[in-house]
Write an enzyme that holds these catalytic residues in place. Structure first.
Site, PDB file in Angstrom:
ATOM      1  N   ASP A 103       0.861  -1.176   0.000  1.00 30.69           N
ATOM      2  CA  ASP A 103       0.000   0.000   0.000  1.00 30.69           C
ATOM      3  C   ASP A 103       0.902   1.231   0.000  1.00 30.69           C
ATOM      4  O   ASP A 103       1.773   1.363   0.869  1.00 30.69           O
ATOM      5  CB  ASP A 103      -0.860  -0.021   1.272  1.00 30.69           C
ATOM      6  CG  ASP A 103      -2.255   0.512   1.043  1.00 30.69           C
ATOM      7  OD1 ASP A 103      -2.363   1.616   0.495  1.00 30.69           O
ATOM      8  OD2 ASP A 103      -3.220  -0.171   1.421  1.00 30.69           O
ATOM      9  N   ASP A 205      -3.119   4.683  -2.397  1.00 31.37           N
ATOM     10  CA  ASP A 205      -4.197   5.207  -1.570  1.00 31.37           C
ATOM     11  C   ASP A 205      -4.739   6.519  -2.150  1.00 31.37           C
ATOM     12  O   ASP A 205      -3.967   7.373  -2.595  1.00 31.37           O
ATOM     13  CB  ASP A 205      -3.617   5.467  -0.163  1.00 31.37           C
ATOM     14  CG  ASP A 205      -4.672   5.717   0.888  1.00 31.37           C
ATOM     15  OD1 ASP A 205      -5.488   4.818   1.131  1.00 31.37           O
ATOM     16  OD2 ASP A 205      -4.660   6.814   1.475  1.00 31.37           O
ATOM     17  N   GLU A 268      -6.617   3.538  -5.892  1.00 30.78           N
ATOM     18  CA  GLU A 268      -7.886   3.624  -5.163  1.00 30.78           C
ATOM     19  C   GLU A 268      -8.597   4.893  -5.617  1.00 30.78           C
ATOM     20  O   GLU A 268      -8.113   6.000  -5.358  1.00 30.78           O
ATOM     21  CB  GLU A 268      -7.669   3.677  -3.647  1.00 30.78           C
ATOM     22  CG  GLU A 268      -9.000   3.637  -2.911  1.00 30.78           C
ATOM     23  CD  GLU A 268      -9.007   4.271  -1.532  1.00 30.78           C
ATOM     24  OE1 GLU A 268      -9.926   4.005  -0.759  1.00 30.78           O
ATOM     25  OE2 GLU A 268      -8.094   5.068  -1.227  1.00 30.78           O
ATOM     26  N   HIS A 329     -11.358  -2.858   3.300  1.00 24.50           N
ATOM     27  CA  HIS A 329     -11.324  -2.511   4.718  1.00 24.50           C
ATOM     28  C   HIS A 329     -12.065  -1.214   5.046  1.00 24.50           C
ATOM     29  O   HIS A 329     -12.066  -0.793   6.195  1.00 24.50           O
ATOM     30  CB  HIS A 329      -9.860  -2.389   5.152  1.00 24.50           C
ATOM     31  CG  HIS A 329      -9.159  -1.283   4.432  1.00 24.50           C
ATOM     32  ND1 HIS A 329      -8.904  -1.320   3.082  1.00 24.50           N
ATOM     33  CD2 HIS A 329      -8.697  -0.087   4.859  1.00 24.50           C
ATOM     34  CE1 HIS A 329      -8.318  -0.200   2.723  1.00 24.50           C
ATOM     35  NE2 HIS A 329      -8.178   0.569   3.777  1.00 24.50           N
ATOM     36  N   ASP A 330     -12.624  -0.566   4.041  1.00 25.21           N
ATOM     37  CA  ASP A 330     -13.377   0.671   4.280  1.00 25.21           C
ATOM     38  C   ASP A 330     -14.887   0.483   4.137  1.00 25.21           C
ATOM     39  O   ASP A 330     -15.652   1.418   4.379  1.00 25.21           O
ATOM     40  CB  ASP A 330     -12.947   1.755   3.277  1.00 25.21           C
ATOM     41  CG  ASP A 330     -11.496   2.156   3.449  1.00 25.21           C
ATOM     42  OD1 ASP A 330     -11.019   2.183   4.594  1.00 25.21           O
ATOM     43  OD2 ASP A 330     -10.839   2.442   2.431  1.00 25.21           O
TER      44      ASP A 330
HETATM   45  C1  GLC Z   1      -8.080   5.239   1.966  1.00 27.26           C
HETATM   46  C2  GLC Z   1      -7.940   4.021   2.838  1.00 27.26           C
HETATM   47  C3  GLC Z   1      -8.608   4.292   4.139  1.00 27.26           C
HETATM   48  C4  GLC Z   1      -7.922   5.464   4.799  1.00 27.26           C
HETATM   49  C5  GLC Z   1      -7.923   6.678   3.875  1.00 27.26           C
HETATM   50  C6  GLC Z   1      -6.991   7.734   4.352  1.00 27.26           C
HETATM   51  O1  GLC Z   1      -9.388   5.481   1.625  1.00 27.26           O
HETATM   52  O2  GLC Z   1      -8.455   2.903   2.189  1.00 27.26           O
HETATM   53  O3  GLC Z   1      -8.602   3.180   4.986  1.00 27.26           O
HETATM   54  O4  GLC Z   1      -8.567   5.787   5.979  1.00 27.26           O
HETATM   55  O5  GLC Z   1      -7.483   6.336   2.583  1.00 27.26           O
HETATM   56  O6  GLC Z   1      -5.668   7.336   4.170  1.00 27.26           O
END
Ligand code: GLC
Length: 535
Positions: A103, A205, A268, A329-330
């Site tokens: 990541d 991310d 992402e 995970h979100d």
């Molecule tokens: C992304 C991650 C998330 C995190 C956010 C801030 O969306 O998947 O878990 O809280 O970025 O880094």
């Protein structure tokens, strides 16, 4: 583009598995998963048929956002282990013929990162411009109306230097200024550090957040906002995200990957289809896989999903490779969104669509969102907006391995609680059960590996109505018909203009297998079948 024209790479043919490292396997009894724990479970992932593992952040961090707030991009957090453990993990993953994806969190650092400590130390510090600093408005208020995804304003006042800094997430996560070439260079060097070690790629991310409007214009109100939504949804982030210049950055990151052999980048990106497509870059010089979150965000309705699959397929740029995701995970887990029975149909959809599937750990055994009592909530998104039920803890609970104490996850006290029923829903009990979710996943993955029609073949839409979704996957003479009932009630599938004959090779209700299909097909509620068509 027809499949025969392309050479397919590992990240196109393979199945990706996301590990949330805090929750996969603890090896030292502190209640938090770690790298040695992951190593000890690699045989399981190999058995399952996984080709690549993506691990959420394992780097040095004060853990304000559970590792998405990084204070050293080149250091391993001691909770997870050491750099030696990491090297061992990489070696063990590669030894099994699998790939490892890390990541990368380039949009923001931790407020404890040395870069930010320097940046905030004085206005004339050389790293001042590495972050997004702005004067207050004449009345002392924030420079504009931008909001934090995690609630409240996106701006934090700094007493010492009398300016605000911008943070799209927590105030402990200041955003880097990606317009600054030194920032770009520093992050590219982080990438090279891991690529030199042999890491196979990055999941980047919040890629669409990386560049902000240079005039800092106010975001407009969102006419579709409703009070149950996160406060961030009050505005449309028109100026704080998805700026045209982000593509220059993505292209530069891609160029770094291209200095190496067959490395890849997943972005992402939560954006509508047409916007998402721009992240493939001109002539595919952007992200290899801009994450496609359609299956996470759409209502679970056959016609809606069918039309979105087609819109997505239709919008892909030439040479752009598709991908699909059911959970991360979100987000709430798929089993909790659509129910346990329908989650089997969802698995069949994920693993028969055209494009790289990403499986979220635990979904392969049908893990459900675990209710976390209010006093045990840990996720900052949940804590900051307590009445909106936005905590992400329920989908981040420890992996359920077996029916011993703490499900075999830890010998200590798990950082998040396990559900009472883990003795019933776990890897061990499902491994040899021909009717289990785990067996379904494993067989779907196996068939996908064996049949080019399923992994790299063409996608041909066939039919959808308010219950059924049907399509064909095809490679050369091999054709598979996938018929899924996305509802809980029985239905018929009676194809017009075609007759299909074939044999059911995989079914959510395995008793259906080996039967032949001739004319119309009747399906029970929550039933999905995969039919090898006669040529
Ligand atoms: C992304 C991650 C998330 C995190 C956010 C801030 O969306 O998947 O878990 O809280 O970025 O880094």
């Amino acid at each position: 583009m027809k499949e025969a024209q392309l050479k397919h790479l590992w990240w196109q043919e393979g199945v990706i598995y996301q590990i949330y490292p805090r929750s996969f396997q603890d090896s030292n009894g502190d209640g938090v998963g770690d790298l040695q724990g992951i190593i000890s479970r690699l045989d399981y992932l190999e058995w399952l048929g996984i080709d690549a593992i993506w691990i959420s952040p394992i780097f040095s961090s004060p853990m304000a956002d559970f590792g998405y707030d990084i204070s050293d991009y080149q250091g391993i957090h001691q909770l997870f282990g050491t750099m030696e453990d990491f090297d061992k993990l990489l070696e063990e993953v590669h030894r099994r013929g699998m790939k490892l994806i890390l990541d990368l969190v380039p949009n923001h650092t931790s407020y404890q990162h040395p870069w930010f400590l320097e940046s905030r130390s004085s206005r004339d510090n050389p790293k001042r411009d590495w972050y997004i600093w702005h004067d207050a408005l004449p009345d002392g208020s924030e420079p504009n109306n931008w909001l934090s995804v995690f609630g409240g304003s996106g701006w934090e006042w700094d007493e010492t230097t009398q300016q605000y800094y911008y943070h799209a997430f927590l105030k402990e996560q200041p955003d880097l200024n990606w317009r600054n070439p030194e920032v770009q260079e520093a992050m590219m060097n982080v990438m090279r550090f891991w690529l030199d070690k042999g890491v196979d790629g990055f999941r980047v991310d919040v890629m669409w957040h990386m560049v902000k409007d240079n005039q800092f214009r106010d975001n407009p109100p969102n006419p579709n906002y409703e009070p149950h939504m996160a406060t961030y949804e009050q505005l449309i982030p028109a100026y704080s995200t998805d700026q045209p210049e982000v593509h220059d950055i993505v292209r530069k990151m891609r160029a770094v990957l291209d200095e190496y052999d067959e490395r890849m980048m997943i972005g992402e990106i939560y954006l509508p289809i047409q916007k998402l497509m721009t992240y493939y870059g001109n002539e595919n010089n952007g992200a290899h896989l801009p994450f496609n979150f359609l299956l996470l965000s759409l209502q679970w309705e056959a016609q809606l999903i069918a039309s979105n699959i087609d819109m997505y397929e239709g919008a892909l740029p030439e040479g752009g490779w598709p991908n699909w995701v059911l959970g991360n995970h979100d987000q709430p887990r798929i089993t909790s969104r659509v129910g346990a029975a329908q989650a089997r149909v969802a698995a069949m959809l994920l693993l028969t669509l055209r494009g790289t599937p990403t499986v979220y750990y635990g979904d392969e055994i049908g893990m459900r969102d675990v209710p976390i009592p209010p006093e045990e909530v840990q996720d900052p998104q949940g804590l900051n907006m307590p009445d909106l039920h936005l905590s992400r803890d329920p989908s981040r609970t420890p992996m359920q391995w077996e029916d011993s104490s703490n499900a075999g996850f830890t010998e200590g006290k798990p950082w998040l609680r396990l559900p009472d029923y883990f003795r019933r829903i776990n890897v061990k009990v499902q491994q040899d059960d021909p009717f289990s979710m785990l067996t379904l996943y494993r067989r779907l993955i196996k068939l996908r590996h064996e049949e080019p029609a399923l992994s790299i073949g063409d996608y041909i839409p066939l039919y959808s109505d308010h219950q059924v979704l049907a399509f064909i996957r095809k490679s050369g003479e091999q054709r598979f018909l996938v018929v899924l009932n996305l509802s809980h009630r029985p239905c018929y599938f009676k194809p017009k203009h075609h007759t299909f004959t074939g044999t059911v090779v995989l079914a959510t209700f395995p008793e259906r297998e080996n039967t032949t299909i001739t004319e119309s097909i009747s399906l029970g509620g929550d039933e999905g079948i995969l039919v090898r068509l006669d040529s």
